[in-house]
Scaffold this motif. Structure first.
Motif, PDB file in Angstrom:
ATOM      1  N   UNK A  62      39.928  42.252  74.726  1.00  0.00           N
ATOM      2  CA  UNK A  62      38.989  42.804  74.214  1.00  0.00           C
ATOM      3  C   UNK A  62      39.866  43.818  73.523  1.00  0.00           C
ATOM      4  N   UNK A  63      41.069  43.493  72.686  1.00  0.00           N
ATOM      5  CA  UNK A  63      42.146  44.359  72.404  1.00  0.00           C
ATOM      6  C   UNK A  63      42.330  45.779  73.141  1.00  0.00           C
ATOM      7  N   UNK A  64      42.651  45.589  74.085  1.00  0.00           N
ATOM      8  CA  UNK A  64      43.082  46.415  74.658  1.00  0.00           C
ATOM      9  C   UNK A  64      44.316  47.328  74.326  1.00  0.00           C
ATOM     10  N   UNK A  97      35.578  42.758  69.757  1.00  0.00           N
ATOM     11  CA  UNK A  97      35.680  44.518  69.639  1.00  0.00           C
ATOM     12  C   UNK A  97      36.553  44.467  69.001  1.00  0.00           C
ATOM     13  N   UNK A  98      36.591  45.884  69.026  1.00  0.00           N
ATOM     14  CA  UNK A  98      37.354  46.927  68.108  1.00  0.00           C
ATOM     15  C   UNK A  98      38.792  47.052  69.113  1.00  0.00           C
ATOM     16  N   UNK A  99      38.135  47.964  70.148  1.00  0.00           N
ATOM     17  CA  UNK A  99      39.212  48.288  71.018  1.00  0.00           C
ATOM     18  C   UNK A  99      38.326  48.831  72.395  1.00  0.00           C
ATOM     19  N   UNK A 100      38.739  48.537  73.485  1.00  0.00           N
ATOM     20  CA  UNK A 100      38.076  48.356  74.999  1.00  0.00           C
ATOM     21  C   UNK A 100      38.990  49.282  75.519  1.00  0.00           C
ATOM     22  N   UNK A 146      32.156  46.102  66.730  1.00  0.00           N
ATOM     23  CA  UNK A 146      32.265  45.784  68.305  1.00  0.00           C
ATOM     24  C   UNK A 146      32.382  46.567  69.566  1.00  0.00           C
ATOM     25  N   UNK A 147      33.279  46.297  70.507  1.00  0.00           N
ATOM     26  CA  UNK A 147      33.268  47.298  71.409  1.00  0.00           C
ATOM     27  C   UNK A 147      34.077  48.666  70.867  1.00  0.00           C
ATOM     28  N   UNK A 148      33.829  49.487  71.569  1.00  0.00           N
ATOM     29  CA  UNK A 148      34.439  50.662  70.755  1.00  0.00           C
ATOM     30  C   UNK A 148      35.175  51.579  72.025  1.00  0.00           C
ATOM     31  N   UNK A 149      35.445  51.781  73.378  1.00  0.00           N
ATOM     32  CA  UNK A 149      35.651  51.884  74.310  1.00  0.00           C
ATOM     33  C   UNK A 149      36.969  52.832  74.900  1.00  0.00           C
TER      34      UNK A 149
END
Length: 406
Positions: A62-64, A97-100, A146-149
């Motif tokens: 998720x692009x962490x 995801x963008x970045x988790x 997507x997921x941006x965390x």
């Protein structure tokens, strides 16, 4: 929508007043010469007519963000800012995801192996990049599809333009792993309408793209299906003018309104409960609200808070409250101290226990230390905010060259 307009502050956290000074731009530097093969694969670069795009490329994770990735981002952005042939910069993620956020499992293992210097350097480089992003001289477009965390917001939201979609999911779940929202989060969340920032930080609840637009976390909304057209349009631009970039984003944008189930329709309740001085008072207010209204939302919110690290809850609340009155650089310097305190076991091992329980062993049964709010003393909380010892250097940001803004 008028209701939400009244919630929005007159100022925004975006740092988009350009510096009065401008540095001389050099001709094309070789911005990749110091990057290893892994970081080049994990941060891809697309060259366009008058712009560059950085693509986070760890879709299976998720692009962490890892240490090498954020170091490459900083080198790229430094060189692009100095290159007069580049008018603006874009960042996006690959996959869903963008970045988790940070790769906390990797940090967890590094710390358990005794690689504390490596982890300290990760935070130092990450926060330096967030500050660069927040004071960037060129227009910047972040496509948060997507997921941006977690720190995924820190590497993107301080920029000029933030595009969200119908796939965007934003959250700060750090309290659930015994940490705190960092990478400038205390600056960003504290400037949301009312006490929404406290609510999001303490509960880890999510916002969608429409809600991010309503509370000004984002500047533009585009359907996921239209992103290819939007990016094609941006790729053809030959400009360094923010107004031209903005017009292109608006051309493919959509007008949206929060639906009836949105958390933003509960702003009166959020303000009533989360405006209190202590976590204990916030919980008491939620319990009273639940008893009087029989509202399932109150019960869910209480459950989320009770699942979190008691120490993190108290540290987070103070961090958001202090962030309201600090510039971005002051928030980052303080958060750096807090992060180093959090990764060492001098006071508590909640970060290790939270990551273990939720992301390594996945038993979802963390044993927090201290185990309850009443056992978290003021001295313990104060330790997270106190200056670092002589053996650890404070975070130093180039504020003399890159002026921060409120």
């Amino acid at each position: 929508m008028q209701r939400f307009k009244t919630l929005l502050p007159q100022t925004t956290f975006s740092l988009r007043t350009l510096c009065s000074h401008r540095r001389a731009f050099s001709a094309q530097p070789n911005y990749a010469e110091h990057d290893d093969d892994d970081s080049q694969q994990q941060i891809l670069v697309e060259g366009r007519a008058k712009s560059r795009a950085a693509i986070l490329n760890r879709p299976s994770s998720l692009n962490s963000i890892t240490s090498s990735m954020v170091a490459r981002l900083k080198r790229l952005y430094d060189s692009w800012e100095e290159n007069s042939d580049i008018g603006f910069v874009l960042m996006k993620g690959s996959g869903r995801a963008f970045c988790s956020g940070a790769d906390v499992v990797r940090l967890y293992h590094s710390l358990n192996e005794g690689n504390t210097d490596e982890v300290e350097q990760f935070f130092k480089t990450l926060y330096s990049f967030v500050y660069l992003q927040g004071t960037y001289l060129k227009p910047h477009v972040a496509i948060l599809n997507g997921i941006t965390m977690g720190c995924g917001s820190g590497i993107s939201l301080p920029g000029m333009f933030r595009v969200v979609t119908d796939k965007t999911i934003f959250s700060h779940p750090e309290a659930q792993i015994g940490f705190h929202p960092d990478a400038g989060a205390s600056y960003i969340l504290s400037r949301l309408p009312g006490y929404l920032g406290e609510y999001l930080a303490l509960t880890g609840d999510k916002l969608n793209g429409v809600e991010m637009i309503a509370c000004r976390l984002a500047t533009h909304y585009a359907l996921n299906a239209r992103l290819a057209l939007l990016e094609e349009r941006l790729g053809k631009l030959i400009t360094d003018e923010p107004s031209v970039v903005e017009a292109s984003l608006a051309q493919y944008g959509d007008l949206v309104y929060p639906d009836r189930s949105s958390i933003l329709h509960r702003m009166d309740t959020i303000d009533r409960c989360f405006s209190h001085e202590t976590v204990e008072e916030i919980i008491e207010a939620l319990e009273k609200e639940a008893a009087e209204s029989y509202d399932e939302w109150c019960s869910t919110t209480l459950r989320r808070i009770r699942e979190a690290s008691p120490l993190s809850l108290k540290v987070i609340l103070r961090s958001i409250r202090e962030g309201r009155f600090e510039t971005l650089d002051k928030c980052l310097v303080r958060e750096y101290r807090m992060s180093l305190r959090g990764i060492y076991k001098h006071v508590s091992s909640d970060f290790f226990e939270g990551v273990r329980a939720r992301m390594v062993d996945k038993d979802f049964a963390p044993k927090w230390d201290p185990p309850s709010l009443k056992e978290v003393s003021e001295d313990i909380v104060e330790h997270y905010f106190s200056p670092l010892s002589e053996v650890q250097s404070e975070l130093v940001l180039p504020t003399a060259l890159r002026e921060p803004y409120m």
